[in-house]
Design a protein around this motif. Structure first.
Motif, mmCIF file in Angstrom:
data_model
loop_
_atom_site.group_PDB
_atom_site.id
_atom_site.type_symbol
_atom_site.label_atom_id
_atom_site.label_comp_id
_atom_site.label_asym_id
_atom_site.label_seq_id
_atom_site.Cartn_x
_atom_site.Cartn_y
_atom_site.Cartn_z
ATOM 1 N N ALA A 112 0.865 -1.179 0.000
ATOM 2 C CA ALA A 112 0.000 0.000 0.000
ATOM 3 C C ALA A 112 0.901 1.227 0.000
ATOM 4 N N ALA A 113 0.358 2.346 -0.470
ATOM 5 C CA ALA A 113 1.116 3.591 -0.565
ATOM 6 C C ALA A 113 0.747 4.519 0.593
ATOM 7 N N TRP A 191 5.947 3.009 -0.893
ATOM 8 C CA TRP A 191 5.281 1.712 -0.942
ATOM 9 C C TRP A 191 5.835 0.778 0.118
ATOM 10 N N PHE A 192 4.914 0.143 0.877
ATOM 11 C CA PHE A 192 5.324 -0.739 1.960
ATOM 12 C C PHE A 192 4.363 -1.928 2.057
ATOM 13 N N VAL A 193 4.871 -3.046 2.607
ATOM 14 C CA VAL A 193 4.012 -4.199 2.836
ATOM 15 C C VAL A 193 3.003 -3.843 3.925
ATOM 16 N N GLU A 199 -1.441 -1.822 8.910
ATOM 17 C CA GLU A 199 -0.318 -0.907 9.070
ATOM 18 C C GLU A 199 0.696 -1.143 7.944
ATOM 19 N N LEU A 200 1.367 -0.082 7.549
ATOM 20 C CA LEU A 200 2.387 -0.188 6.507
ATOM 21 C C LEU A 200 3.734 -0.418 7.187
ATOM 22 N N ARG A 201 4.218 -1.658 7.127
ATOM 23 C CA ARG A 201 5.448 -2.021 7.841
ATOM 24 C C ARG A 201 6.660 -1.302 7.245
ATOM 25 N N GLY A 202 7.374 -0.596 8.126
ATOM 26 C CA GLY A 202 8.564 0.129 7.693
ATOM 27 C C GLY A 202 8.305 1.551 7.281
ATOM 28 N N ALA A 203 7.046 1.940 7.174
ATOM 29 C CA ALA A 203 6.710 3.323 6.791
ATOM 30 C C ALA A 203 7.020 4.255 7.972
ATOM 31 N N PRO A 204 7.403 5.487 7.702
ATOM 32 C CA PRO A 204 7.676 6.446 8.785
ATOM 33 C C PRO A 204 6.507 6.553 9.740
ATOM 34 N N GLY A 205 6.800 6.437 11.036
ATOM 35 C CA GLY A 205 5.770 6.592 12.051
ATOM 36 C C GLY A 205 4.996 5.331 12.353
ATOM 37 N N GLU A 206 5.348 4.207 11.711
ATOM 38 C CA GLU A 206 4.610 2.945 11.975
ATOM 39 C C GLU A 206 5.578 1.849 12.364
#
Length: 206
Positions: A112-113, A191-193, A199-206
């Motif tokens: 997801a973006a 883009w993150f898994v 939740e977007l794993r590895g995205a800033p703030g998550e």
């Protein structure tokens, strides 16, 4: 398929990936970018490997070199994931170095973006050819570990239904060649898994 039509198909695919990635920035190296050879040794030349895998995925040729499309019909060379999105019958949970994350019923990684979290789909046209939307054409099964109440669909302008989790529209990545590939992780810091909770794993703030 003739050699000429196959070369035209591959050239067209490379142009599509180049156009979309220019707008999205070139994906950085991700945990799944190291491709192993037949002997099991790592290949650090990941850019070439990813490009070759992307060409194969877009050209739609099988591993034995067979031709699934009719000879002379270049338009038929584009795989369904590029032309129409990735149609699935269910989503499951897989575990990798990135943690638990959602995959299709065939094991392909879902992304997801960060800028599509509110349910608005902005990855269209060239972007959607590199990041095909995850679509459903009927009842969708939800694997263990995923709250079915979090799984919804978004009606696209053309009438198709794109699957979303916690409001985030889901996509696959055309360069992921086999189940377990995560080459899109962290691409363009966008883009993150997706975790089973959305939740977007590895995205800033998550």
């Amino acid at each position: 398929m003739t050699l000429r039509s196959r070369l035209l198909s591959i050239t067209t695919a490379i142009a599509l990936v180049g156009t979309a990635c220019a707008a999205d920035e070139t994906p950085p190296e991700a945990p799944g970018d190291v491709v192993e050879d037949d002997a099991g040794t790592g290949d650090d030349d990941t850019d070439d490997a990813a490009a070759e895998d992307g060409d194969d995925a877009v050209a739609g040729e099988d591993d034995a070199g067979g031709d699934d499309a009719a000879d002379g019909d270049d338009a038929a060379d584009a795989p369904a994931s590029v032309a129409t999105g990735t149609v699935i019958t269910g989503i499951e949970v897989a575990t990798s170095d990135l943690g638990d994350h959602i995959v299709t019923d065939e094991g392909m990684t879902i992304y997801a973006a960060v800028d599509q979290r509110d349910g608005e789909v902005t990855c269209v046209a060239d972007c959607a050819q590199v990041w095909p939307p995850v679509l459903t054409d009927g009842e969708l099964s939800v694997g263990d570990g995923i709250d079915p109440d979090l799984v919804t669909t978004i009606a696209l302008d053309d009438g198709r239904e794109q699957v979303a989790v916690s409001g985030a529209p889901l996509h696959t990545f055309v360069v992921d060649a086999v189940a377990g590939d995560v080459r899109g992780q962290g691409s363009a810091d966008r883009w993150f898994v997706v975790s089973p909770a959305g939740e977007l794993r590895g995205a800033p703030g998550e």
